[in-house]
Design a protein around this motif. Sequence first.
Motif, PDB file in Angstrom:
ATOM      1  N   ALA A   3       8.004   9.284  10.433  1.00  0.00           N
ATOM      2  CA  ALA A   3       7.598   9.458   9.036  1.00  0.00           C
ATOM      3  C   ALA A   3       6.291   8.720   8.754  1.00  0.00           C
ATOM      4  N   GLY A   4       6.120   7.567   9.390  1.00  0.00           N
ATOM      5  CA  GLY A   4       4.870   6.836   9.219  1.00  0.00           C
ATOM      6  C   GLY A   4       3.681   7.605   9.764  1.00  0.00           C
ATOM      7  N   HIS A   5       3.885   8.304  10.888  1.00  0.00           N
ATOM      8  CA  HIS A   5       2.790   9.102  11.432  1.00  0.00           C
ATOM      9  C   HIS A   5       2.415  10.232  10.472  1.00  0.00           C
ATOM     10  N   ALA A   6       3.412  10.918   9.935  1.00  0.00           N
ATOM     11  CA  ALA A   6       3.128  12.011   9.004  1.00  0.00           C
ATOM     12  C   ALA A   6       2.337  11.512   7.805  1.00  0.00           C
ATOM     13  N   SER A   7       2.675  10.314   7.335  1.00  0.00           N
ATOM     14  CA  SER A   7       1.967   9.748   6.192  1.00  0.00           C
ATOM     15  C   SER A   7       0.526   9.400   6.543  1.00  0.00           C
ATOM     16  N   LEU A   8       0.314   8.831   7.710  1.00  0.00           N
ATOM     17  CA  LEU A   8      -1.046   8.507   8.145  1.00  0.00           C
ATOM     18  C   LEU A   8      -1.863   9.771   8.374  1.00  0.00           C
TER      19      LEU A   8
END
Length: 415
Positions: A330-335
């Motif tokens: 989820a952090g990657h998608a946000s970045l």
Amino acid sequence: MTAHGAAAPATERPHGAQHSAAQFAAVYGAAPTGIWAAPGRVNLIGEHTDYNDGFVMPLALPHTTLAAASPRTDGVLRLHSGGADGGIVELRLDELRPTPMDTAARSASARGGGGRRAGGWAAYPAGVVWAMREAGLPVGGADLHYDSTVPTGAGLSSSAALEVATAFALNDLYGLGQEPQRLAQLAQRAENAFVGVPCGIMDQTAAACCTGGHALFLDTRDLTRRQIPFDLAGEGLRLLVVDTRVKHELGDGAYAERRAGCERGARALGVRALREVPYAHLDEALAGLAGEPVVQALVRHIVTENHRVEEVIACLDAGRTRAIGPLLTAGHASLRDDFKISCRELDLAVDTALTAGALGARMTGGGFGGSAIVLVEETVAAAVGAAVTEAFAAAGHAAPRIFEAVAGAGAHRVA
């Protein structure tokens, strides 16, 4: 941040205290007084939150920058790198001035150059000396030689390793008695004010303060720290680092643009920093930024990323390490979608790893290239790494460098 030359060697280069001592003697004609090491880092979760007074969770890598050093009494600073061309860079302490690198100098530094001035890679250690002296610390001249196994341009904080190794060496050489966190702050000051990169405090604190076998939870507002046990091998897990070998320069404006956007969002919301926007009130905050979609997206990432750090800590405290995988993804998608700092190689690494059976994956570091981290079961680690390598070959990309991240120690004297 990238190390710009002084920490430029590939991980295969000869490395160790004995090698550094021999190289120092070859360059300066005498044995060094001592040798100090500072590690690179990967950030498990909490990206771009540090300059927003938020939460981060890095761990130190076993890859280090070594600084072999001896004091001088003539006010001269001499710097030499095993990973840069150009010989010794000689500077006078009383002439050190902040001269942030321009684009041409950054390009030269990335090639291993830098010349005989406080520019290129030499700006980083020179900036540390300047910052210590500006803070009133009685730092004199020194001879320093650097060797490193921290990959540059990989988002693994090679510049912080270079800075912190320098700070620890000078701290001991001159008996300054400064604590690791204070040395980290001085190293950050060097990068911000002398080199001109507006980085937060995470990278330098990780290099200075991490402990082996732990991830470091850092509250960047008050600098409180907590060492969280992180023994993946004991749980049958591995954390892979996929260095895409795509180089990035955070000083070229893109990093600064995002920081400025976050600060603009904080001002619009009437808070000192985005850390103060509660996750529960995110929708309300975003509504208050109507008409500024770019700032909205930046704010959304910072607030949700701080929340993800807290969720990861809760999982680790509860012994549910595998549950952090979806949070990484989820952090990657946000970045990628809100902060817009990913790239096709990073996305390919993450997507391929997940398809091949990874528990979670995300880019790590400042962005625009660099590395991804991949949480995997030990039993599928090799297959996931092979799948990523094959996907890169099929896409026509250079082969990635893949290695395991094992939580290592922070900066220390090694000889």
